[in-house]
Design a protein around this motif. Structure first.
Motif, mmCIF file in Angstrom:
data_model
loop_
_atom_site.group_PDB
_atom_site.id
_atom_site.type_symbol
_atom_site.label_atom_id
_atom_site.label_comp_id
_atom_site.label_asym_id
_atom_site.label_seq_id
_atom_site.Cartn_x
_atom_site.Cartn_y
_atom_site.Cartn_z
ATOM 1 N N GLN A 77 -4.871 -7.420 6.566
ATOM 2 C CA GLN A 77 -4.859 -5.872 6.626
ATOM 3 C C GLN A 77 -4.206 -5.247 5.483
ATOM 4 O O GLN A 77 -4.589 -4.471 4.977
ATOM 5 N N SER A 109 -5.997 -5.507 2.306
ATOM 6 C CA SER A 109 -6.947 -4.639 2.132
ATOM 7 C C SER A 109 -6.380 -3.157 1.912
ATOM 8 O O SER A 109 -7.075 -2.556 0.980
ATOM 9 N N ASP A 110 -5.484 -2.738 2.620
ATOM 10 C CA ASP A 110 -4.919 -1.282 2.374
ATOM 11 C C ASP A 110 -4.194 -1.384 0.830
ATOM 12 O O ASP A 110 -4.486 -0.224 0.246
ATOM 13 N N GLU A 131 0.851 4.070 -2.913
ATOM 14 C CA GLU A 131 0.566 5.487 -2.482
ATOM 15 C C GLU A 131 1.653 6.647 -2.964
ATOM 16 O O GLU A 131 1.564 7.722 -3.328
ATOM 17 N N ALA A 157 0.953 -1.081 0.067
ATOM 18 C CA ALA A 157 -0.068 -0.043 -0.032
ATOM 19 C C ALA A 157 0.678 1.163 -0.101
ATOM 20 O O ALA A 157 0.539 2.318 -0.617
ATOM 21 N N ALA A 183 1.055 -3.567 6.641
ATOM 22 C CA ALA A 183 -0.379 -2.726 6.519
ATOM 23 C C ALA A 183 0.426 -1.256 6.155
ATOM 24 O O ALA A 183 1.335 -0.834 6.485
ATOM 25 N N ARG A 184 -0.712 -0.564 5.916
ATOM 26 C CA ARG A 184 -0.346 1.163 5.720
ATOM 27 C C ARG A 184 -0.032 1.595 7.176
ATOM 28 O O ARG A 184 0.983 2.725 7.073
ATOM 29 N N SER A 185 -0.390 1.121 8.122
ATOM 30 C CA SER A 185 0.399 1.827 9.522
ATOM 31 C C SER A 185 1.541 1.307 9.717
ATOM 32 O O SER A 185 2.263 1.644 10.938
ATOM 33 N N ALA A 230 -5.464 1.564 -1.876
ATOM 34 C CA ALA A 230 -4.748 2.268 -2.539
ATOM 35 C C ALA A 230 -4.900 2.233 -4.051
ATOM 36 O O ALA A 230 -4.664 3.300 -4.705
#
Length: 571
Positions: free
Chosen positions: A505, A508-509, A467, A463, A496-498, A513
């Motif tokens: 997750q 999904s991220d 981005e 992700a 994940a994005r975090s 994106a």
């Protein structure tokens, strides 16, 4: 010593007041990216100008008819005689013209604007009309260029008195915008200019390495406006210092080494009748330099010491993204020609025929008569410059094969870019995030250096990579280029994005994106680099509205061909 951001914003607001005081006599270059700071400055200028001063925005790819004016076709057909229609320059008389992305102006358009600035009028003599219309306006050039090949036309940058750099200004200082000054009283003032002031400004320009004769003249005009704004009857040192900081310093190509420190202050003269007057050895030039040094934009002195002058483009210089006449592409006007050898320009054909209808028609005849000399065909230009953005999955044990593949493909593409005038960028993602390893460039040396230092291994923050590529694509689109994202991955995200690990997750991220990239309309190609085609990569391509290409083995030649097909102009 450089000015703080709030001081720079205060100086920018002062510049807006000076431009509003005399738009046609000043003009301004705004070096700033699109954002709240630039929009706040434009709104402040608009408020100072008032409702009676028009603010005209020059659209991209403006034709000569729109810029200069021409034949009013409906009125001409209705009356049977040529009727002139004013263009953007004439409609902007008495106000200001805002030019977004001024670094991308064509040399012809820049020359026509410069001529209108010099003469204060626009002359049109074609299609049976010959008119001269007043066009006294102020010019606001918005400079968004980032590279050496994206610079303002020198003919316009030299005619704009004030040069501002708003990039160092954060949005937080906008609340400190000063109240509007009394412009009516300033317009009525006529400050006197001491005889030594022009000589001082010319000497300062020479010490700064400024070759333009127009620069000290514009500085003197700004100094008089500054004195009028301050309510002074005579131009003083503070007015010259303000003109130096706004007009001369941004044009400087060198900085006097003996002016890096302020001159020492003189002791007060002795009291009493026997005190003898003393002559100071501090010149007016040194006083102005010392007064203006503290208000210079950040980095200006360092740039001058390094020998970097202002960014301008000479009239004959080429530039990135320049267009060429073609048989297909974007229309940019019309020319006489045979419709069998081009596309008929109907409106321009009618415009050419309209002035002659009274002579061609018979008594009581209402038909429109068109001769062969009236026929016009479209002038077309080729597509915009393309920026190919490689987003490379540099994680995992197979990274070395993927990276070798990308290195060969990028070097092959750069050879094509020299011919096609396109650019290449490289984003790599691994571990916890993504990095821009190669900003958009055509330089083979820079590309090889970035590729040689590309690391591998670690987690897969898919992700973050998408981005980062999307942000770069948006920036290129704002610069007038057409971005294409090439995502090289097996589609199996685990960060994940975090930045937290977790496949669900992370997947999904990555899909979110990819959908965002698709909504922005960015063309893309997903290259599956796994040993066997992966459904995860295929699903990612579907979410991105991108083509899917399975390439389990490193093959730079095949990848280059796929990229060239994807980046080819539509149709």
């Amino acid at each position: 010593m450089s000015a703080a951001p709030d001081a720079i914003w205060g100086q920018a607001c002062l510049a807006a007041a000076l431009v509003a005081l005399d738009p046609a006599g000043t003009g301004v270059v705004i070096r700033a990216r699109p954002g709240p700071v630039r929009e706040a400055w434009l709104a402040h200028l608009h408020a100072l100008l008032g409702p009676d001063s028009p603010v005209t925005r020059l659209p991209a790819a403006t034709t000569d008819d729109a810029l200069l004016g021409g034949l009013d076709l409906p009125a001409t057909l209705r009356t049977g005689r040529p009727v002139a229609q004013p263009g953007l320059l004439a409609r902007g008389d008495g106000g200001v013209m805002v030019v977004p992305m001024a670094e991308r102006l064509g040399p012809g358009t820049a020359a026509r604007i410069a001529q209108a600035l010099d003469t204060g009028a626009v002359e049109v003599a074609r299609d049976g009309i010959a008119v001269r219309q007043p066009a006294r306006f102020g010019l606001v050039l918005l400079d968004e260029g980032e590279g050496e090949d994206e610079a303002l036309p020198a003919c316009l940058a030299d005619r704009a008195a004030i040069h501002l750099d708003l990039d160092p200004v954060p949005p937080g200082v906008l609340a400190a915008t000063p109240p509007p000054p009394d412009l009516a009283a300033a317009r009525a003032a006529r400050p006197a200019v001491p005889e030594e002031n022009p000589e001082t400004l010319c000497a300062l320009a020479a010490r700064l390495g400024i070759a333009s004769l127009r620069a000290p003249l514009l500085a003197l005009r700004v100094a008089r406006l500054h004195a009028a704004l301050a309510g002074r009857d005579i131009v003083a040192d503070p007015d010259l210092a303000a003109a130096f900081g706004l007009v001369l310093a941004p044009r400087a190509r060198a900085w006097p080494q003996d002016a890096e420190e302020a001159p020492p202050a003189e002791p007060p003269p002795p009291e009493g009748d026997e005190a003898e007057p003393r002559t100071s050895d501090v010149t007016g030039e040194d006083r102005i330099l010392a007064a203006a040094a503290t208000s210079l934009p950040p980095g200006l002195l360092a740039r001058l010491v390094a020998g970097e002058g202002p960014r301008t483009r000479s009239p004959g210089a080429g530039r990135s993204g320049a267009t060429a006449t073609a048989r297909r592409g974007r229309p940019v006007g019309a020319r006489p020609g045979d419709p069998r050898r081009g596309r008929l320009a109907l409106i321009e054909t009618l415009r050419a025929a309209a002035p002659w209808q009274r002579l061609r028609r018979g008594e009581g005849e209402a038909r429109l008569r068109i001769a062969a000399d009236d026929l016009r065909i479209r002038r077309l230009v080729q597509r915009r410059e393309t920026t190919t953005i490689f987003a490379v999955d540099a994680s995992g044990s197979a990274a070395l094969e993927r990276l070798a593949e990308v290195k060969g493909a990028v070097e092959s593409l750069l050879a094509e870019c020299y011919v096609r005038r396109d650019r290449v960028a490289l984003v790599a993602f691994r571990g916890a995030g993504a990095d821009l390893l190669l900003a958009p460039t055509r330089s083979l040396v820079r590309a090889k250096r970035a590729l040689a230092s590309l690391p591998g291994g670690g987690g897969t923050p898919l992700a973050a990579g998408i981005e980062a590529a999307g942000r770069l694509a948006a920036a290129e689109r704002r610069g007038g280029r057409s971005p294409v994202v090439l995502l090289l991955t097996d589609g199996r995200a685990n960060i994940a994005r975090s930045g937290a690990p977790g496949r669900a997750q992370a997947a999904s991220d990555a899909l979110a994106a990819a959908r965002t990239l698709a909504r922005e309309g960015t063309r893309a190609l997903v290259i599956d680099t796994a040993a066997r085609p992966q459904e995860a990569a295929r699903g990612l391509a579907a979410a991105m509205a991108a083509r899917y290409l399975a390439m389990p083995q490193a093959d730079a030649a095949r990848l280059t061909k796929a990229v060239l097909r994807e980046t080819a102009p539509p149709g």
